[in-house]
Design a protein around this motif. Structure first.
Motif, PDB file in Angstrom:
ATOM      1  N   SER A  28       0.834  -1.207   0.000  1.00 15.30           N
ATOM      2  CA  SER A  28       0.000   0.000   0.000  1.00 15.30           C
ATOM      3  C   SER A  28       0.867   1.255   0.000  1.00 15.30           C
ATOM      4  N   ALA A  29       1.914   1.246   0.810  1.00 17.85           N
ATOM      5  CA  ALA A  29       2.828   2.392   0.856  1.00 17.85           C
ATOM      6  C   ALA A  29       3.535   2.572  -0.492  1.00 17.85           C
ATOM      7  N   GLU A  35       1.763   6.317  -7.198  1.00 17.40           N
ATOM      8  CA  GLU A  35       0.676   7.187  -7.662  1.00 17.40           C
ATOM      9  C   GLU A  35       1.184   8.598  -7.953  1.00 17.40           C
ATOM     10  N   ALA A  36       2.186   9.043  -7.205  1.00 21.57           N
ATOM     11  CA  ALA A  36       2.772  10.366  -7.440  1.00 21.57           C
ATOM     12  C   ALA A  36       3.428  10.437  -8.818  1.00 21.57           C
ATOM     13  N   LEU A  37       3.768   9.281  -9.387  1.00 17.70           N
ATOM     14  CA  LEU A  37       4.342   9.216 -10.741  1.00 17.70           C
ATOM     15  C   LEU A  37       3.284   8.870 -11.777  1.00 17.70           C
ATOM     16  N   ASP A  38       2.021   8.866 -11.368  1.00 17.40           N
ATOM     17  CA  ASP A  38       0.894   8.497 -12.222  1.00 17.40           C
ATOM     18  C   ASP A  38       1.017   7.060 -12.716  1.00 17.40           C
ATOM     19  N   LEU A  39       1.420   6.181 -11.801  1.00 22.08           N
ATOM     20  CA  LEU A  39       1.560   4.765 -12.111  1.00 22.08           C
ATOM     21  C   LEU A  39       0.803   3.920 -11.105  1.00 22.08           C
ATOM     22  N   ARG A  40       0.257   2.832 -11.601  1.00 16.93           N
ATOM     23  CA  ARG A  40      -0.282   1.813 -10.713  1.00 16.93           C
ATOM     24  C   ARG A  40       0.858   0.872 -10.341  1.00 16.93           C
ATOM     25  N   LEU A  41       0.701   0.151  -9.267  1.00 14.56           N
ATOM     26  CA  LEU A  41       1.722  -0.784  -8.817  1.00 14.56           C
ATOM     27  C   LEU A  41       2.056  -1.787  -9.924  1.00 14.56           C
ATOM     28  N   ARG A 120      12.300   1.770   4.509  1.00 17.69           N
ATOM     29  CA  ARG A 120      11.301   2.148   5.513  1.00 17.69           C
ATOM     30  C   ARG A 120      10.821   0.943   6.312  1.00 17.69           C
ATOM     31  N   PHE A 121      10.527  -0.150   5.607  1.00 15.68           N
ATOM     32  CA  PHE A 121       9.937  -1.298   6.287  1.00 15.68           C
ATOM     33  C   PHE A 121      10.959  -2.328   6.764  1.00 15.68           C
TER      34      PHE A 121
END
Length: 146
Positions: A28-29, A35-41, A120-121
């Motif tokens: 999710s993160a 999304e900030a790059l206009d991309l889906r995962l 991060r994780f």
């Protein structure tokens, strides 16, 4: 439920449940970052596969990801329409996929975001713990795929 104790989680001791919760949190993160790059995962994952395997085809990517080939068609078509991936005739009906210049630039950003998400994780884990986790997850995947 004001004033009451929090619910008891009857699933907290189940590894599969905890693995799913952890996976949802990390993906999710990462999805939000993309999304900030206009991309889906999914778009980002395919771009990373094409970047790592120039000349591969969508059938090979779908097999590597364990998804149906038909599900890969709209993803690759969308990336081609956005001029991020180029198709070139390979053999018969197969098309070799490569990143365009714009796709390569975006790939670098995707890679950076993925590394930041990993840090991060999982940044608090030492190298040996990371290796153990990767081996355990690989074993789980192998069992699921057999």
């Amino acid at each position: 439920m004001t004033g009451k104790a929090p619910l008891i989680d009857p699933l907290e001791h189940l590894l599969g449940y905890q693995l799913r919760r952890a996976s949802l949190a990390t993906l999710s993160a990462l999805s939000e970052a993309y999304e900030a790059l206009d991309l889906r995962l999914t778009d980002a994952i395919v771009l990373r596969f094409v970047g790592a395997n120039p000349g591969c085809n969508q059938g090979e990517i779908s097999k590597a990801l364990g998804v149906r080939r038909t599900n890969m068609v709209p993803v690759v078509s969308g990336l081609v329409e956005r001029a991020l991936v180029a198709r070139a005739a390979a053999d018969g009906r197969t098309h070799a996929l490569t990143l365009t210049q714009a796709g390569a630039a975006l790939h670098a950003q995707i890679d950076e975001l993925a590394h930041a998400n990993e840090e991060r994780f999982f940044g608090g884990f030492d190298e040996e713990t990371r290796k153990v986790l990767l081996r355990a997850l690989d074993t789980i995947r192998a069992r699921a795929e057999s």
